[in-house]
Enzyme design. Sequence first.
Site, PDB file in Angstrom:
ATOM      1  N   LYS A  67       0.815  -1.217   0.000  1.00  0.00           N
ATOM      2  CA  LYS A  67       0.000   0.000   0.000  1.00  0.00           C
ATOM      3  C   LYS A  67       0.851   1.271   0.000  1.00  0.00           C
ATOM      4  CE  LYS A  67      -0.904  -0.334   4.943  1.00  0.00           C
ATOM      5  NZ  LYS A  67       0.263   0.477   5.328  1.00  0.00           N
ATOM      6  N   ARG A  81      -6.939   2.424  10.845  1.00  0.00           N
ATOM      7  CA  ARG A  81      -6.529   1.032  10.996  1.00  0.00           C
ATOM      8  C   ARG A  81      -7.419   0.303  11.992  1.00  0.00           C
ATOM      9  NH1 ARG A  81      -0.754   1.501   9.483  1.00  0.00           N
ATOM     10  NH2 ARG A  81       0.285  -0.500   9.635  1.00  0.00           N
ATOM     11  N   ARG A 130      11.820  -6.739   2.045  1.00  0.00           N
ATOM     12  CA  ARG A 130      11.572  -5.293   1.988  1.00  0.00           C
ATOM     13  C   ARG A 130      12.729  -4.514   2.627  1.00  0.00           C
ATOM     14  NH1 ARG A 130       6.155  -2.160   3.776  1.00  0.00           N
ATOM     15  NH2 ARG A 130       6.540  -2.930   5.889  1.00  0.00           N
ATOM     16  N   ARG A 135      13.382  -2.779   8.259  1.00  0.00           N
ATOM     17  CA  ARG A 135      12.689  -2.258   9.431  1.00  0.00           C
ATOM     18  C   ARG A 135      12.646  -3.329  10.503  1.00  0.00           C
ATOM     19  NH1 ARG A 135       7.199   0.282   7.168  1.00  0.00           N
ATOM     20  NH2 ARG A 135       6.425  -0.933   8.922  1.00  0.00           N
ATOM     21  N   ARG A 189       1.924  -8.739  13.374  1.00  0.00           N
ATOM     22  CA  ARG A 189       1.245  -7.631  12.690  1.00  0.00           C
ATOM     23  C   ARG A 189       0.080  -8.150  11.847  1.00  0.00           C
ATOM     24  NH1 ARG A 189       5.776  -4.479   9.618  1.00  0.00           N
ATOM     25  NH2 ARG A 189       4.165  -2.934   9.273  1.00  0.00           N
TER      26      ARG A 189
HETATM   27  P1  AMP Z   1       3.163   1.139   8.631  1.00  0.00           P
HETATM   28  O1  AMP Z   1       4.389   1.831   8.152  1.00  0.00           O
HETATM   29  O2  AMP Z   1       1.899   1.727   8.043  1.00  0.00           O
HETATM   30  O3  AMP Z   1       3.247  -0.351   8.454  1.00  0.00           O
HETATM   31  O4  AMP Z   1       3.067   1.407  10.215  1.00  0.00           O
HETATM   32  C1  AMP Z   1       4.070   0.955  11.088  1.00  0.00           C
HETATM   33  C2  AMP Z   1       3.582   0.920  12.523  1.00  0.00           C
HETATM   34  O5  AMP Z   1       3.143   2.234  12.912  1.00  0.00           O
HETATM   35  C3  AMP Z   1       2.392   0.026  12.799  1.00  0.00           C
HETATM   36  O6  AMP Z   1       2.761  -1.317  12.996  1.00  0.00           O
HETATM   37  C4  AMP Z   1       1.825   0.669  14.067  1.00  0.00           C
HETATM   38  O7  AMP Z   1       2.603   0.351  15.199  1.00  0.00           O
HETATM   39  C5  AMP Z   1       2.018   2.149  13.786  1.00  0.00           C
HETATM   40  N1  AMP Z   1       0.857   2.744  13.092  1.00  0.00           N
HETATM   41  C6  AMP Z   1       0.832   3.295  11.841  1.00  0.00           C
HETATM   42  N2  AMP Z   1      -0.403   3.737  11.530  1.00  0.00           N
HETATM   43  C7  AMP Z   1      -1.192   3.453  12.596  1.00  0.00           C
HETATM   44  C8  AMP Z   1      -2.571   3.630  12.880  1.00  0.00           C
HETATM   45  N3  AMP Z   1      -3.418   4.215  12.005  1.00  0.00           N
HETATM   46  N4  AMP Z   1      -3.028   3.206  14.096  1.00  0.00           N
HETATM   47  C9  AMP Z   1      -2.220   2.639  15.002  1.00  0.00           C
HETATM   48  N5  AMP Z   1      -0.903   2.406  14.786  1.00  0.00           N
HETATM   49  C10 AMP Z   1      -0.382   2.810  13.602  1.00  0.00           C
END
Ligand code: AMP
Length: 211
Positions: free
Chosen positions: A13, A88, A123, A156, A167
């Site tokens: 995404k 989310r 990744r 990461r 996750r």
């Molecule tokens: P992402 O880069 O979108 O995979 O986000 C990495 C991490 O950031 C996630 O695993 C969560 O710990 C936190 N995070 C990002 N967006 C949200 C959200 N909308 N709600 C809660 N945690 C978030």
Amino acid sequence: MNIILFGAPGSGKGTQAEAISDRKLIPAISTGNIIRDALKSGSEVGLQLKGYMASGGLVPDEFVIEIIKGRIAEDDCKNGFILDGFPRTIPQAEALDRMGVRIDKVIEIDVSDAIIIDRMSGRRVCETCGSSYHLENKRPHEDGICDKCHGTLVQREDDHPDTVRNRLRIYHEQTKPLEEYYRQQGKLTVINGDGKSIDETIGLVLSALEA
Ligand code: AMP
């Protein structure tokens, strides 16, 4: 046009959001990137959030809701925006509705768990600008170096296999219910990303936005 893009971690995404942003000239807003920047700043809030992120858990709703409220009020969002990784959870989606934010389209990128686990191990992200690459599917021009800003590419912490499984579990429990939430609002398009190249999926996302 105001767009929400959601999908499991590793569904691509982030890459789709960047592609739509380039094509539609509206910003892609990634809550994950905003939170990672807060962590880098070393602030007290950053330290608290680090624990949630490292384990693959979500950070508290109130925190991300405040981030989004501030970010979409900025000038560059006047003509629209793409939300990548927000909402989310159902309470986050309800908060967005309560803010009176009009959402035009919601795109879900649907990819099976097995493919995701495979993808995530390859990744790599730029530690400076957050751009995303893949050792097989989206190689940078020069190994280990970001094409956009020449930053260093790293894995990461939350892309390690055990964390990925956690996750995915959280995704199915807390994020997947958004599918029904937005289907009921008549805004949802689901795109199956299994076995498709990044460019194929981007093509499908763009056609869905024109429809
Ligand atoms: P992402 O880069 O979108 O995979 O986000 C990495 C991490 O950031 C996630 O695993 C969560 O710990 C936190 N995070 C990002 N967006 C949200 C959200 N909308 N709600 C809660 N945690 C978030």
